[in-house]
Write a protein that holds these residues in place. Structure first.
Motif, PDB file in Angstrom:
ATOM      1  N   THR A 161       0.905  -1.139   0.001  1.00  0.00           N
ATOM      2  CA  THR A 161       0.083   0.172  -0.020  1.00  0.00           C
ATOM      3  C   THR A 161       0.830   1.298   0.107  1.00  0.00           C
ATOM      4  OG1 THR A 161      -1.663  -1.195   1.198  1.00  0.00           O
ATOM      5  CG2 THR A 161      -1.813   1.177   1.341  1.00  0.00           C
ATOM      6  N   ASP A 222      -5.463  -1.593  -5.075  1.00  0.00           N
ATOM      7  CA  ASP A 222      -4.812  -2.571  -4.107  1.00  0.00           C
ATOM      8  C   ASP A 222      -5.394  -3.747  -3.621  1.00  0.00           C
ATOM      9  OD1 ASP A 222      -2.840  -2.473  -2.366  1.00  0.00           O
ATOM     10  OD2 ASP A 222      -3.252  -0.847  -0.956  1.00  0.00           O
ATOM     11  N   ASP A 223      -4.616  -4.661  -3.462  1.00  0.00           N
ATOM     12  CA  ASP A 223      -5.310  -5.873  -2.692  1.00  0.00           C
ATOM     13  C   ASP A 223      -6.190  -6.755  -3.779  1.00  0.00           C
ATOM     14  OD1 ASP A 223      -3.958  -6.036  -0.332  1.00  0.00           O
ATOM     15  OD2 ASP A 223      -5.133  -4.581   0.515  1.00  0.00           O
ATOM     16  N   ARG A 322       4.682  -3.678   9.200  1.00  0.00           N
ATOM     17  CA  ARG A 322       3.473  -3.608  10.206  1.00  0.00           C
ATOM     18  C   ARG A 322       3.687  -3.789  11.553  1.00  0.00           C
ATOM     19  NH1 ARG A 322      -1.171  -4.861   7.460  1.00  0.00           N
ATOM     20  NH2 ARG A 322      -0.713  -3.574   6.054  1.00  0.00           N
TER      21      ARG A 322
HETATM   22 MG    MG Z   1      -2.010  -2.738   1.897  1.00  0.00          MG
END
Ligand code: MG
Ligand code: ADP
Length: 457
Positions: A161, A222-223, A322
Motif C-alpha cells: 500500500t 490495491d489488494d 507493520r
Molecule cells: Mg495494504
C-alpha cells in the motif's frame, strides 16, 4: 475507577501516540457502553469504525485499558444504531481533517483517496524491495508508457500500500492535473454494487462509477486478490475497466498478496493480462533495512529513542514491517504511561508481551516466582555468579520465559543481566531435556507454574 474515567484516561494516552488523523477519525467519536468486571464495551459511530478499531487496535486498546484499569478486559465493539445512517463508512480512510469536515459525499467522489504519508521520501529501499521501488519510480516518470500494467505482490505488512500510493502521490505532485484513482479492490467492489443498485431500475451501472474508474489516467488498485472468487459482475466490470484503460495506454498498477498465477479464482482473461506487463515482488526486509525503516519511523514520530534501542527492536521483530511499527508503538506507549525511558531492557519486556502466538505471562512475575521458589535474590538471579544455587534457577527462568512468554532468546538475555542469546538457548534447552528424566525438576517447574497460574497439564 469507573469505566468512563478509565476510558478517558486511556484515550488521553492513546492520543499522544497515534497520528492526529487516526485519533480524530476513529477514537474520538467513540464512547463507553455497558461494562462489567471482565468486559469493556466501546460504542462506535459506524460499522467501519468498529471494524477498523477491532482489526487494527484491539491489542493496543486492551493493553492500555488493562494496565490503567488494572484488569483483564474483553473488549466488545458495538455500533451506535442511531448513528449508522450518517454514512461515515463512505468516507475514505485518510482524508485530511480539513477536507473531511467540509466534504459532503458528492465532492468526495473526485477525491483520489491517497494518504499523504505514503511517499517515496518515507519509503526505505533495501535488497528486499529494490526492484519494485525502481519500477515504481520509473512509472512516475512515464506513466502508461513503461511497465504497464505493473503487478506488485508481497506478503502482508511489507509495503504494498505504501509503494502503490507513493506512485500516485508522486505523479500528482509533478503533474497535478493527472486523474489518479486509488482504490482497494474491496472498495471497487462495494462502489460497483452501489452503482448497480442505483441504476437497478434503469438497467445501467450508474455513470458516476464508470466515470470515476474508466476516466482515470492512473488507476491504482490495491489488494486485487480480493476480487478473486467474487461475483461475476465484479470480475466482469473489473476486466472491462482494465481493458479500456489499457487500450488507452493509461497506467495501471495492481497489488496482491500473492503472484498472478496463484490467483486461481480470478478469471484467466484477467490474470493473463497481468503478466503482460511487469511483475515484481517484495520480500521480508533484512535486519539492516528493518533498522533503517524503524529509525525513519522514530524520526517521523519524534520519539526519543536511541539508535541502539531502535536497532535492537528491529533485530527482534522479524515478521513484517507493520508488526515492527506496531511493536515500536506499543513500547513507546507503555513506557510513556509508566513514565519510564525506552531502554533495551524495557523493550525486551514489552516485546515479550506483544510478540503474538504465545501465552501471555508477565516476565517480571516469572522471575519473581523463580526467585521466591528457590529463595534467591533477583540480583543474584540476574548476576554473574555461576554458583550452582543460582545457575539452576537462571536456567529455569530461561526455559519458562521462552516457553510461556514467547520472549525471544536475545531479549531474555537482556533481561537476565545481559547474557548472550546462545547462553539462553542452551539453558532453556537443557531444562527442556532434563525435565523428562528428572522428576524433582519436573515437580519444581510444575510448582512454579502453579504460582503463575500457568496450566500445568
Ligand atoms: Mg495494504
Ligand atoms: P501492505 O500493504 O503490504 O500490507 P503497508 O504498505 O500497509 O503493507 O505497510 C505496512 C507499514 O509498513 C506501513 O506503515 C508502511 O508505511 C510501512 N512500510 C512498509 N514498507 C516500508 C518501507 N520500505 N519503508 C518505510 N516504511 C515501510
Amino acid at each position: 475507577m469507573n469505566p468512563s474515567d478509565l476510558y478517558k484516561a486511556a484515550l488521553g494516552e492513546l492520543q499522544t501516540v497515534l497520528t492526529e488523523l487516526i485519533y480524530k477519525a476513529y477514537f474520538y467519536p467513540t464512547k463507553v457502553g455497558d461494562c462489567s468486571e471482565s468486559t469493556f464495551e466501546i460504542v462506535c459511530p459506524s460499522n467501519h469504525v468498529k471494524d477498523y478499531l477491532n482489526k487494527k487496535f484491539y491489542g493496543l486498546l486492551k493493553n492500555t485499558l488493562d494496565r490503567i484499569g488494572n484488569g483483564n478486559y474483553q473488549i466488545i465493539f458495538k455500533v451506535d444504531e442511531q448513528k449508522v445512517e450518517t454514512k461515515t463508512d463512505d468516507l475514505p480512510l485518510f482524508v485530511p481533517a480539513k477536507i473531511k469536515e467540509s466534504a459532503s459525499r458528492e465532492n468526495l467522489d473526485e477525491y483520489n483517496n491517497l494518504s499523504q504519508k505514503y511517499t517515496f521520501e518515507t519509503f526505505i529501499v533495501g535488497p528486499s524491495n529494490r526492484l519494485a521501488h525502481a519500477i515504481a519510480t520509473a512509472i512516475t516518470e512515464n506513466p502508461g508508457k513503461v511497465y504497464n500494467p505493473f503487478f506488485l505482490h508481497a506478503g502482508v505488512g511489507l509495503g504494498k500500500t505504501h509503494l502503490i500510493q507513493a506512485i500516485g502521490n508522486h505523479i500528482l505532485k509533478s503533474a497535478p492535473k493527472t486523474k489518479v484513482v486509488y482504490a482497494t479492490a474491496e472498495s471497487f467492489m462495494n462502489e460497483l454494487i452501489e452503482a448497480i443498485q442505483e441504476g437497478r431500475n434503469k438497467n445501467y451501472i450508474a455513470n458516476k462509477f464508470r466515470n470515476k474508474f474508466r476516466k482515470a489516467d492512473v488507476l491504482l488498485i490495491d489488494d486485487i486478490q480480493f476480487i478473486a472468487g467474487r461475483g461475476e459482475a465484479t470480475q466482469e466490470e473489473f476486466f472491462h475497466t482494465f481493458n479500456a484503460l489499457y487500450m488507452a495506454q493509461k497506467q495501471i498498477v495492481l497489488t496482491s498478496d500473492r503472484p498472478p498465477k496463484e490467483l486461481s479464482r480470478l478469471d484467466v482473461r484477467i490474470t493473463s493480462r497481468f503478466s503482460s506487463g511487469v511483475v515484481a515482488d517484495m520480500q521480508k526486509p533484512d535486519v539492516e533495512t528493518r533498522s533503517a525503516i524503524l529509525r525513519e519511523k522514530r524520526n517521523q514520530m519524534r520519539a526519543e529513542v536511541e539508535n541502539d534501542v531502535v536497532d535492537y527492536i528491529a533485530q527482534i521483530v522479524e515478521t513484517n514491517i507493520r508488526e515492527l511499527e506496531g511493536a515500536f508503538l506499543q513500547i513507546i506507549t507503555q513506557a510513556k504511561a509508566e513514565g519510564l525511558a525506552v531502554t533495551k531492557e524495557y523493550s525486551a519486556k514489552v516485546l515479550g508481551q506483544v510478540i503474538p502466538g504465545k501465552i501471555n505471562v508477565n516476565i517480571n512475575e516469572v522471575l519473581k516466582a523463580v526467585c521466591n521458589y528457590y529463595s534467591i535474590k533477583m540480583t543474584d538471579l540476574k548476576g554473574p555468579k555461576r554458583l550452582k544455587e543460582y545457575v539452576l534457577p537462571r536456567q529455569v527462568s530461561m526455559f519458562l520465559l521462552k516457553k510461556y512468554s514467547g520472549t525471544p532468546f536475545m531479549a531474555i538475555g537482556d533481561l537476565l543481566g545481559g547474557r548472550d542469546h546462545t547462553t539462553i538457548m542452551h539453558g532453556s534447552e537443557k531444562i527442556e531435556k532434563e525435565i523428562n528424566a528428572d522428576t524433582r525438576l519436573r515437580q519444581d517447574i510444575v510448582n512454579i507454574k502453579r504460582t503463575l497460574n500457568i496450566n500445568v497439564d
